[in-house]
Design a protein around this motif. Structure first.
Motif, PDB file in Angstrom:
ATOM      1  N   ILE A   3       0.863  -1.174   0.000  1.00 33.94           N
ATOM      2  CA  ILE A   3       0.000   0.000   0.000  1.00 33.94           C
ATOM      3  C   ILE A   3       0.901   1.226   0.000  1.00 33.94           C
ATOM      4  N   CYS A  45      -7.324   5.918  -6.851  1.00 28.95           N
ATOM      5  CA  CYS A  45      -7.364   4.497  -7.204  1.00 28.95           C
ATOM      6  C   CYS A  45      -8.584   4.195  -8.065  1.00 28.95           C
ATOM      7  N   GLY A  50      -8.985   0.050  -3.264  1.00 28.73           N
ATOM      8  CA  GLY A  50      -8.247   1.310  -3.177  1.00 28.73           C
ATOM      9  C   GLY A  50      -9.155   2.469  -2.817  1.00 28.73           C
ATOM     10  N   GLU A  54      -9.051   4.830   0.532  1.00 25.85           N
ATOM     11  CA  GLU A  54      -9.042   6.294   0.470  1.00 25.85           C
ATOM     12  C   GLU A  54     -10.151   6.879   1.341  1.00 25.85           C
TER      13      GLU A  54
END
Length: 74
Positions: A3, A45, A50, A54
């Motif tokens: 990540i 993303c 993703g 976020e």
């Protein structure tokens, strides 16, 4: 898989453990894939996981420890 964004430090400041983070991200990603509206206007993303990360980093998605459910913050 590593990540890089959002940073793991920022993500872990929002949840109490890596396990909670992975469960929360997975649940939220499933919700996004099922058609739930996103809580952010823009994402870096493209994939659901993703996007979920976020949202967690932004403080828009949290864990409700009493119910172990995903909560969307207004």
């Amino acid at each position: 898989m590593r990540i890089t964004y959002p940073s793991i430090d920022k993500l872990l400041s929002r949840v109490d453990s890596r396990y909670s983070l992975s469960v929360l991200a997975a649940k939220r990603a499933h919700e996004l894939e099922a058609g739930d509206p996103p809580t952010l206007d823009h994402f870096k993303c493209d994939k659901a996981v993703g996007k979920a990360l976020e949202e967690i980093a932004a403080g828009k998605v949290t864990v409700d420890p009493a119910h172990a459910e995903v909560n969307l913050e207004d």
